[in-house]
Enzyme design. Structure first.
Site, short mmCIF file in Angstrom:
data_model
loop_
_atom_site.label_atom_id
_atom_site.label_comp_id
_atom_site.label_asym_id
_atom_site.label_seq_id
_atom_site.Cartn_x
_atom_site.Cartn_y
_atom_site.Cartn_z
N CYS A 258 0.81 -1.16 -0.01
CA CYS A 258 -0.23 0.00 0.19
C CYS A 258 1.07 1.23 0.19
O CYS A 258 0.40 2.35 -0.25
CB CYS A 258 -0.93 0.07 1.24
SG CYS A 258 -0.05 -0.02 2.77
N ASN A 259 2.23 1.13 0.43
CA ASN A 259 3.07 2.28 0.54
C ASN A 259 4.09 2.50 -0.58
O ASN A 259 4.82 3.40 -0.63
CB ASN A 259 3.85 2.34 1.91
CG ASN A 259 2.93 2.86 2.89
OD1 ASN A 259 1.71 3.48 2.79
ND2 ASN A 259 3.14 2.17 4.15
N GLU B 8 7.70 -0.57 11.70
CA GLU B 8 6.69 -1.55 11.61
C GLU B 8 7.04 -2.92 11.08
O GLU B 8 8.19 -3.05 10.21
CB GLU B 8 5.61 -0.99 10.62
CG GLU B 8 6.00 -0.60 9.13
CD GLU B 8 5.28 -1.58 8.40
OE1 GLU B 8 4.48 -2.58 8.58
OE2 GLU B 8 5.25 -1.09 7.15
N GLY B 9 6.47 -3.98 11.44
CA GLY B 9 6.82 -5.17 11.05
C GLY B 9 6.20 -5.67 9.89
O GLY B 9 6.85 -6.64 9.41
N GLY C 72 -12.87 -6.36 4.87
CA GLY C 72 -11.50 -7.02 4.53
C GLY C 72 -11.05 -7.56 5.87
O GLY C 72 -10.55 -6.92 6.83
N GLY D 119 -8.04 -9.84 5.78
CA GLY D 119 -6.94 -10.18 5.39
C GLY D 119 -5.75 -9.74 6.58
O GLY D 119 -6.14 -9.54 7.43
N LYS D 120 -4.54 -9.61 6.09
CA LYS D 120 -3.47 -9.01 7.21
C LYS D 120 -3.76 -7.73 7.55
O LYS D 120 -3.87 -7.79 8.82
CB LYS D 120 -2.11 -9.07 6.36
CG LYS D 120 -1.63 -10.66 5.98
CD LYS D 120 -0.35 -10.65 5.23
CE LYS D 120 -0.01 -12.05 4.66
NZ LYS D 120 1.22 -11.98 3.80
#
Length: 547
Positions: A147-148, A211-212, A288, A290-291
Site C-alpha cells: 500500500c505504501n 513496523e513489522g 476485509g 486479510g493481514k
C-alpha cells in the site's frame, strides 16, 4: 473505545545520506541537466526535510542518470543491441558491468492516486518477473508492491537502457505516461539500491518507523519468486539478505518497541477524528479480514471497541479472528450485505485487494445519516488501489481518509525514533558490505568456467594427439593411465589460479586482489569474459524475442 492515544506512534522519516555526485554535478553544468540530491541517512534527510520552505531544494529520492542525453537510443536509431556490440561504441558499451537497480515509487515520492495506478497485485508478481526478463537488457527481476510502495528490482546489463526499458514497460502496463512516472519515481543503483531494500526490510523506510508488516511482505517476494525464471541468484540473494537484515535490526535494536503498523495508525486516526464522547458508542464496520484487516480488528479491540461488524469474502478468516479475541463481539457478514452494513455504521475501515472502488459517491449518498452525535460518516481507507472514491469527501455526510493521511498520526516521538534508526544503520552497513562482497565475488565465476574450458580444450587436443602417435596397439588400461595423467596435470596447474579466483567476501582487500587476478587471467588467456558474456546474453534474449 478508550480515549487514550498511543504516545509511541513514530515518525516515518524515510532513510537516506546527503550525497551530491561531483562528477554528475560537473557534467550537469555543461549540459544544464538537473542535479539530483540523495539523502542516505535518516538523520540527515529528516533534518533537511524538516527545514521546509527555508531549505530551497526539494527533498526527493530520485536519482537521475545525468548522462542520459548522450546515450544511444536503440529504438530511435533502429540499431539492435547485438549490432551495437559490433560498432565503434562496443568498447564503451561492454565495459558497463551489470547493475542492480531499483525503479519505484513510494509514499515519500508519489501520492496514493499515482501509486494505485502502478500497484501490482501479488498474484501477478511471477508473471511480471517473466515480462521484465524478456526485455533486452534485464537479466533478473523482482516486485515489491504494497500500500505504501511499488518497487521493481532488476539486474540490468546496462543502467541507462535497463531503466528506459522498465519505465516504458511500467507506462505501457499502467497507462501512466512516462513523464508522470519520471516525476514521481526514484532510481537507485547497486549499493544504494541494496541499502534501500535493507532499510525497507528493517522498517526504516516505512510510514511508521519500525513496523513489522513490511518484513513479512519482503519474505513474500522470496516465497512468490521461488522457481520463477528470472528470480535468480543475485536478486534472490539480495532479498534473502534483506530478510536477514530485517530480523537482525529488530533483534539487536529496540526499533519496534512502541511502534505501530499502518493498521494501528488507521485506528489512531479514527480516534483523532471522532468526538471523544462517541468512542464507546460509535458503530464500527471493517471490510476485509486479510493481514491489514486483521490488524485493524486487533487494534480496535485494544482500544476498547467491544463490538464490530466484519465484511469479508469468506467466513473462515473472521471465525479465526473471533477465536483469538473471544471477549469481542465480532459479527461476520458476506460481501453481498456490505451496503446494508455500511448503512448501519458510523466508522468504516476498508482494506481489501479490490482493484475497483467498493464505495462510489452515489453509493454513499444513498446511505442514511449517522448517529446523532456525529456529523459525518467516517471512512478510513488503507487500501491501494483505494476502496473508496476520493470524491465521497465532497458530500456533507461523509469524509474519507487514505493511507497518505496517516502522516498526521506518525509525527510523534520523532527524535527518539531517529536515534533508533541510526543504530539500525550500523547493522545495515555491515550487512551491505557483506552482500556487495558476495555479489562481486560472483564475477569470477565466468572467468573460472572459461579458464577451465580453455585448458580442457588444450588437454583434450593433446590427449588425442598422444593416442594417435601410439597407434592402435595401446591397451585400454594404458589409455586410461594417459587420460588420468592429463587430467592430473590440468588439475594441479589450475589449482593455484582457482584459489586466487575465490574469496569468502569477508576481507575487502582480498576481494580486490581476486578481482584483479580475474582481470589478469582474462588478459593473459584472452578470455574476454565480460564482452563475450554480454554478447551471448543479448543474443539469447533477442533470439527468444523473435520466436
Amino acid at each position: 473505545m478508550s480515549s487514550s492515544m498511543a504516545a509511541a506512534v513514530g515518525s516515518a522519516t524515510p532513510p537516506s545520506a546527503l550525497r551530491v555526485e561531483a562528477s554528475a554535478a560537473s557534467r550537469s553544468l555543461a549540459s544544464a541537466t538537473r542535479v539530483s540530491i540523495f539523502f542516505k541517512s535518516p538523520i540527515t534527510r529528516a533534518l533537511v526535510c524538516a527545514n521546509g520552505p527555508s531549505f530551497n531544494l526539494r527533498c526527493e529520492a530520485v536519482s537521475e542518470n545525468l548522462a542520459q542525453k548522450n546515450q544511444i537510443d536503440l529504438k530511435g536509431s533502429g540499431v539492435s543491441a547485438l549490432e551495437l556490440l559490433k560498432t565503434s561504441a562496443a568498447d564503451r558499451y561492454t565495459k558497463e558491468r551489470s547493475s542492480i537497480i531499483v525503479i519505484g515509487i513510494n509514499i515519500h515520492t508519489a501520492p496514493v492516486e499515482v501509486r494505485e495506478k502502478l500497484a501490482i497485485p501479488e498474484a501477478q508478481w511471477p508473471q511480471v518477473i517473466g515480462e521484465l526478463c524478456t526485455l533486452n537488457h534485464i537479466e533478473e527481476a523482482a516486485v515489491l508492491s504494497t500500500c505504501n510502495r511499488m518497487e521493481i528490482y532488476v539486474v540490468a546489463l546496462s543502467q541507462h537502457r535497463g531503466v528506459k526499458e522498465v519505465t516504458e514497460w511500467m507506462s505501457k502496463r499502467s497507462g501512466v505516461p512516462i513523464p508522470e512516472i519520471s516525476e514521481h519515481r526514484f532510481l537507485l543503483y547497486n549499493e544504494d539500491a541494496t541499502q534501500h531494500l535493507f532499510e525497507v526490510a528493517a522498517g526504516l523506510d516505512s510510514l511508521v518507523l519500525g513496523e513489522g508488516q513490511i518484513l513479512a511482505q519482503v519474505k513474500q517476494v522470496v516465497k512468490t519468486g521461488q522457481g520463477v525464471a528470472g528470480f535468480d541468484r543475485k536478486i534472490s540473494g539480495l532479498f534473502k539478505q534483506a530478510i536477514s537484515v530485517g530480523k537482525r535490526v529488530r533483534t539487536e535494536t529496540n526499533i519496534s518497541s512502541g511502534s505501530v503498523s499502518v493498521s494501528s495508525a488507521a485506528v489512531e486516526l479514527a480516534l483523532m477524528k471522532l468526538p471523544e464522547s462517541s468512542y464507546s458508542s460509535a458503530r464500527v464496520l471493517v471490510i476485509g479480514a486479510g493481514k491489514m484487516g486483521k490488524l485493524v480488528i486487533k487494534h480496535l479491540a485494544a482500544k476498547g471497541c467491544k463490538r464490530m461488524v466484519v465484511v469479508n469474502r469468506t467466513e473462515e478468516k473472521v471465525n479465526a479472528i473471533s477465536q483469538e479475541l473471544k471477549d469481542i463481539d465480532i459479527v461476520y457478514k458476506p460481501l453481498s450485505e456490505m451496503m446494508a452494513c455500511a448503512a448501519e455504521a458510523d466508522v468504516i475501515f476498508t482494506s481489501t485487494a479490490s482493484e475497483s472502488p467498493l464505495f462510489s459517491k452515489e453509493d454513499v449518498q444513498k446511505l442514511p445519516s449517522v448517529a446523532p452525535f456525529l456529523r459525518r460518516r467516517l471512512f478510513i481507507d488503507i487500501s491501494v488501489p483505494r476502496n473508496v472514491e476520493p470524491c465521497v469527501s465532497d458530500l456533507e455526510t461523509a469524509v474519507v481518509y487514505n493511507v497518505d493521511d496517516l502522516q498526521e498520526v506518525v509525527a510523534a516521538n520523532k527524535e527518539d525514533r531517529l536515534q533508533k534508526a541510526a543504530e539500525a544503520q550500523v547493522i545495515i552497513l555491515e550487512e551491505l558490505n557483506k552482500f556487495v562482497a558476495w555479489k562481486d565475488s560472483l564475477e569470477t565465476v565466468p572467468t573460472i568456467k572459461k579458464l577451465r574450458a580453455y585448458v580442457e580444450r588444450i588437454r583434450a587436443s593433446e590427449f588425442e594427439k598422444c593416442l594417435s602417435k601410439l597407434g592402435d596397439n595401446i591397451s585400454k588400461k594404458q589409455k586410461q593411465a594417459i587420460y588420468d595423467l592429463s587430467m592430473g596435470i590440468v588439475s594441479k596447474l589450475l589449482h593455484g589460479p582457482m584459489q586466487h579466483l575465490r574469496c569468502d567476501g569477508n576481507d575487502n582487500r582480498a576481494l580486490d586482489e581476486v578481482l584483479e587476478n580475474m582481470r589478469s587471467l582474462n588478459r593473459m588467456f584472452d578470455l574476454e569474459t565480460e564482452i563475450s558474456l554480454l554478447e551471448e546474453k543479448i543474443r539469447v534474449k533477442m533470439e527468444r524475442a523473435q520466436k
